[in-house]
Design a protein around this motif. Structure first.
Motif, PDB file in Angstrom:
ATOM      1  N   UNK A   1       0.857  -1.185   0.000  1.00  0.00           N
ATOM      2  CA  UNK A   1       0.000   0.000   0.000  1.00  0.00           C
ATOM      3  C   UNK A   1       0.892   1.234   0.000  1.00  0.00           C
ATOM      4  N   UNK A   2       0.844   1.935  -1.119  1.00  0.00           N
ATOM      5  CA  UNK A   2       1.685   3.122  -1.309  1.00  0.00           C
ATOM      6  C   UNK A   2       0.779   4.339  -1.203  1.00  0.00           C
ATOM      7  N   UNK A   3       1.025   5.156  -0.201  1.00  0.00           N
ATOM      8  CA  UNK A   3       0.149   6.319   0.029  1.00  0.00           C
ATOM      9  C   UNK A   3       0.488   7.398  -0.994  1.00  0.00           C
ATOM     10  N   UNK A   4      -0.363   7.502  -2.017  1.00  0.00           N
ATOM     11  CA  UNK A   4      -0.114   8.402  -3.150  1.00  0.00           C
ATOM     12  C   UNK A   4      -0.127   9.857  -2.701  1.00  0.00           C
ATOM     13  N   UNK A   5       1.052  10.490  -2.708  1.00  0.00           N
ATOM     14  CA  UNK A   5       1.207  11.862  -2.214  1.00  0.00           C
ATOM     15  C   UNK A   5       0.829  11.968  -0.721  1.00  0.00           C
ATOM     16  N   UNK A   6       0.996  10.874  -0.015  1.00  0.00           N
ATOM     17  CA  UNK A   6       0.548  10.839   1.375  1.00  0.00           C
ATOM     18  C   UNK A   6      -0.931  10.480   1.425  1.00  0.00           C
ATOM     19  N   UNK A   7      -1.570  10.695   2.570  1.00  0.00           N
ATOM     20  CA  UNK A   7      -3.015  10.419   2.662  1.00  0.00           C
ATOM     21  C   UNK A   7      -3.742  11.635   2.094  1.00  0.00           C
ATOM     22  N   UNK A   8      -3.489  11.902   0.800  1.00  0.00           N
ATOM     23  CA  UNK A   8      -3.923  13.193   0.231  1.00  0.00           C
ATOM     24  C   UNK A   8      -5.416  13.257  -0.036  1.00  0.00           C
ATOM     25  N   UNK A   9      -6.096  12.140   0.157  1.00  0.00           N
ATOM     26  CA  UNK A   9      -7.544  12.189   0.067  1.00  0.00           C
ATOM     27  C   UNK A   9      -8.113  13.039   1.186  1.00  0.00           C
ATOM     28  N   UNK A  10      -7.394  13.074   2.294  1.00  0.00           N
ATOM     29  CA  UNK A  10      -7.871  13.775   3.481  1.00  0.00           C
ATOM     30  C   UNK A  10      -7.108  15.067   3.760  1.00  0.00           C
ATOM     31  N   UNK A  11      -5.779  15.012   3.522  1.00  0.00           N
ATOM     32  CA  UNK A  11      -4.854  16.063   3.975  1.00  0.00           C
ATOM     33  C   UNK A  11      -4.136  16.627   2.742  1.00  0.00           C
ATOM     34  N   UNK A  12      -3.865  17.949   2.711  1.00  0.00           N
ATOM     35  CA  UNK A  12      -3.152  18.496   1.546  1.00  0.00           C
ATOM     36  C   UNK A  12      -1.939  17.653   1.180  1.00  0.00           C
ATOM     37  N   UNK A  13      -1.821  17.345  -0.115  1.00  0.00           N
ATOM     38  CA  UNK A  13      -0.821  16.391  -0.592  1.00  0.00           C
ATOM     39  C   UNK A  13       0.610  16.837  -0.311  1.00  0.00           C
ATOM     40  N   UNK A  14       1.485  15.826  -0.207  1.00  0.00           N
ATOM     41  CA  UNK A  14       2.923  16.085  -0.110  1.00  0.00           C
ATOM     42  C   UNK A  14       3.289  17.010   1.035  1.00  0.00           C
ATOM     43  N   UNK A  15       2.600  16.854   2.165  1.00  0.00           N
ATOM     44  CA  UNK A  15       3.008  17.541   3.398  1.00  0.00           C
ATOM     45  C   UNK A  15       3.405  16.473   4.413  1.00  0.00           C
ATOM     46  N   UNK A  16       4.161  16.879   5.408  1.00  0.00           N
ATOM     47  CA  UNK A  16       4.555  15.941   6.467  1.00  0.00           C
ATOM     48  C   UNK A  16       3.299  15.370   7.121  1.00  0.00           C
ATOM     49  N   UNK A  17       2.270  16.197   7.219  1.00  0.00           N
ATOM     50  CA  UNK A  17       1.023  15.801   7.860  1.00  0.00           C
ATOM     51  C   UNK A  17       0.322  14.713   7.042  1.00  0.00           C
ATOM     52  N   UNK A  18       0.350  14.863   5.719  1.00  0.00           N
ATOM     53  CA  UNK A  18      -0.250  13.837   4.856  1.00  0.00           C
ATOM     54  C   UNK A  18       0.537  12.537   4.967  1.00  0.00           C
ATOM     55  N   UNK A  19       1.857  12.639   5.111  1.00  0.00           N
ATOM     56  CA  UNK A  19       2.687  11.444   5.234  1.00  0.00           C
ATOM     57  C   UNK A  19       2.492  10.782   6.597  1.00  0.00           C
ATOM     58  N   UNK A  20       2.453  11.607   7.643  1.00  0.00           N
ATOM     59  CA  UNK A  20       2.326  11.015   8.973  1.00  0.00           C
ATOM     60  C   UNK A  20       0.976  10.313   9.128  1.00  0.00           C
ATOM     61  N   UNK A  21      -0.066  10.942   8.630  1.00  0.00           N
ATOM     62  CA  UNK A  21      -1.390  10.313   8.701  1.00  0.00           C
ATOM     63  C   UNK A  21      -1.391   9.012   7.900  1.00  0.00           C
ATOM     64  N   UNK A  22      -0.775   9.028   6.728  1.00  0.00           N
ATOM     65  CA  UNK A  22      -0.671   7.807   5.918  1.00  0.00           C
ATOM     66  C   UNK A  22       0.051   6.713   6.698  1.00  0.00           C
TER      67      UNK A  22
END
Lengths: 332, 331
Positions: free
Chosen positions: B29-50
């Motif tokens: 499971x590769x989080x595309x641009x992070x969990x960008x469905x929920x959180x603005x893409x390509x941010x630390x926050x999107x990655x941490x949530x992913x």
């Protein structure tokens, strides 16, 4: 004669609200506990936004008052656990120790308390994730909000949902420690009812069309007071660790009961008689709290939800509403 | 002659020894641009949530800055994902460019990362690209360098090593490398330097510290990287823009990353893409699963069932909680 008397007593034992949004025949209601707080700092608009997007039926604000008579959203009046208040030098002078009378007995705490802050001071704080094992990079960005802001946000969301013919998002509101705050000179029930009235949602009819509302509380007296002024559905919260009123008594005043998981499931996963009894009184049962990262009774995630269905719960408070949505709806 | 053909077949594929490149139980499971469905893409926050949702990999896309830093954004154009167009100090940098990409020449007007210094990029705030997704987190979070992302993952993994849980990996894409190299950057070397500094420019180091997979739409870039590192390589493909035969690129990469319409045809039946890729010893990582834009109009649970039926080895998902939950518990 006796049979007639007993029969009439049994019919009187429950209000059984006429609010359609209080019931879902297909699946348990999904109440996003403090928002999608498993991922996002609790009780922020952002936690509510994500919860809504994940398919929750209700967001779940807890209310405490400020010094200048606003109702803000925080799980307790203590601000330390959920904000950066302790790192703000301008508020050092407000650090104090208090003993608060709660449903769990007197609770003594040291820190910063919402009732000592004005709303604009609260607005200087930034929210943080309470649990250190949950994501922390979202800490210290988002503000604390008032119930007014939360409701206006939900009402706005619902305007769009109405155009798309989707079910409305609701707000499941808890007044915290009303007895204690009222003793300080607040009148928290009336404060809340006024805010609801301003939005036309202090009654089932208005709420059903604009913003479904359920009122919950650990203090029965507060619910009894509100029931005289509003027909909105009421839920009595109980914690099996503390003494509570008899169900035969409170069933007359509320539409539902909100027990902790310990009242429904034994530590090794057996179902107690609680739900069965509550249903006998016409009470809906909404259990708190389901947390993917803090499982109970040895259940894993799907087992938790299977157990919820088996126990015939009418609703669950969940900090990961995506999990509940997938399991119950087949989608988020 | 048969011996020769057999020999060639064995040479036709690398088959990475990186264990983290494979999962026997379920698709990666590769989080595309992070969990960008929920959180603005390509941010630390999107990655941490992913990461908290259980994703195996976060997925940064890299573009260069004027001062030779690699920042994380899906494209060099900054308009869609930041508030750059509201910042008067950057008005003068608005321009129109034609960029040669794997899709042909792309002409765009706006602000471009290669015209900004890192300090300037750091003044921007991230926003949710897609209007129908949650907007409440717009304009809070900053843009990052790949160094910051990697250092964060390495920190997360130190804890995971102690706890004995699988390491979080980073699945990195260099964007438009031929174009940027023509401007004087050397993006492959820039990336490899950053990885080398952290001792993760090799499978051995990456496996212990921070699993790395390298992906690109440009095969040449992967060939360049393949000459300097043994890290697993994945060649991204989009329908309509396929330049090479699989028998050719299978020599140079460990996996292929097709868009979903190479896996499901216009009637939504399974193509033979995965079978052919597997015959060539290539892992298949399909992009992109989006709950708010399901491919083939599949229902949510059906989407994940079809993915499992297709035998792809990994999926890029913008809602990684869903992949994880369906693959682990439901299906």
């Amino acid at each position: 004669m006796l049979i007639t008397l007993l029969f009439s007593l049994s019919i009187v034992s429950s209000r059984k609200t006429s609010a359609k949004y209080f019931y879902n025949t297909q699946r348990p209601l999904i109440i996003a506990h403090r928002g999608a707080s498993g991922y996002i700092p609790e009780h922020t608009l952002q936690a509510y936004d994500i919860a809504s997007y994940m398919g929750a039926d209700f967001i779940e604000p807890d209310l405490v008052p400020t010094k200048d008579f606003s109702l803000i959203i925080n799980h307790e009046n203590l601000l330390n656990e959920t904000t950066n208040v302790e790192s703000l030098p301008q508020f050092c002078h407000l650090h104090t120790t208090k003993t608060i009378s709660t449903y769990a007995g007197p609770v003594t705490e040291t820190g910063w308390f919402s009732e000592d802050f004005t709303l604009s001071e609260i607005k200087e704080l930034r929210a943080k994730q309470r649990l250190s094992f949950r994501p922390e990079t979202l800490n210290f960005y988002f503000q604390k909000i008032t119930i007014n802001e939360a409701l206006d946000w939900v009402i706005n969301q619902n305007k769009e949902r109405i155009t798309k013919n989707q079910t409305l998002l609701g707000a499941y509101i808890e007044l915290k420690y009303p007895n204690y705050f009222n003793s300080l000179g607040f009148d928290v029930e009336d404060m809340l009812l006024k805010i609801l009235k301003e939005r036309g949602i202090d009654n089932i009819k208005g709420a059903s069309e604009i913003c479904p509302i359920i009122l919950q509380c650990f203090e029965l007296e507060s619910l009894q007071y509100m029931s005289k002024k509003t027909d909105l559905p009421l839920v009595y919260l109980i914690n099996s660790a503390y003494p509570v009123f008899n169900m035969s008594y409170y069933a007359d005043y509320v539409d539902g009961v909100g027990p902790n998981n310990g009242a429904i499931f034994t530590p090794n996963g057996e179902i107690t008689d609680f739900v069965h009894q509550a249903h006998g009184y016409g009470l809906a049962v909404h259990m708190w709290v389901i947390r993917d990262d803090v499982p109970f009774s040895g259940f894993n995630r799907p087992q938790t939800y299977e157990a919820v269905l088996e126990a015939k719960l009418d609703g669950i408070f969940d900090e990961f509403p995506d999990s509940a949505s997938i399991y119950f709806s087949g989608s988020t | 002659m048969l011996v020769l053909l057999l020999f060639m077949h064995f040479c036709t594929s690398r088959k990475s020894p990186a264990r983290y490149f494979y999962n026997g139980n379920r698709p990666l499971v590769i989080a595309h641009r992070g969990a960008c469905g929920y959180i603005p893409e390509h941010t630390l926050q999107a990655y941490e949530t992913a990461a908290y949702m259980g994703a195996d990999f976060i997925e940064p896309d890299l573009v260069p800055t004027k001062d030779f830093k690699l920042v994380v954004n899906h494209e060099s154009l900054l308009d869609q994902t930041t508030n750059v167009n509201e910042m008067p100090q950057f008005s003068y940098l608005q321009t129109t460019k034609s960029i040669p990409t794997y899709e042909g020449i792309l002409t765009q007007t706006g602000w471009f990362s290669e015209d900004f210094s890192l300090d300037q990029i750091k003044q921007l705030k991230a926003k949710q690209r897609i209007r129908t997704r949650p907007q409440g987190m717009n304009l809070y979070f900053g843009k990052l360098t790949i160094e910051e992302v990697l250092d964060w993952v390495i920190g997360v993994n130190k804890i995971r090593l102690i706890e004995g849980t699988p390491l979080l990996g980073v699945y990195i894409e260099l964007k438009d490398s031929a174009y940027f190299n023509s401007l004087g950057f050397n993006v492959e070397d820039m990336l490899l330097d950053v990885l080398k500094d952290r001792k993760i420019d090799s499978i051995e180091g990456a496996s212990m510290i921070c699993p790395i997979i390298l992906q690109s739409f440009e095969l040449q870039s992967l060939i360049t990287l393949g000459n300097k590192t043994d890290l697993p390589l994945v060649y991204l493909l989009e329908e309509g823009y396929i330049l090479h035969n699989i028998s050719y690129y299978a020599n140079f990469v460990d996996g292929v990353g097709p868009g979903f319409n190479l896996i499901f045809d216009e009637k939504c039946s399974l193509t033979d893409f995965v079978d052919i890729a597997h015959e060539n010893n290539l892992a298949v990582h399909m992009w992109v699963v989006k709950k708010d834009k399901p491919f083939c109009g599949f229902e949510q649970e059906e989407t994940y069932k079809k993915i499992l039926d297709s035998h792809v080895d990994g999926v890029f998902d913008e809602f990684p909680d869903l992949s994880i939950y369906y693959f682990t518990h439901i299906i």
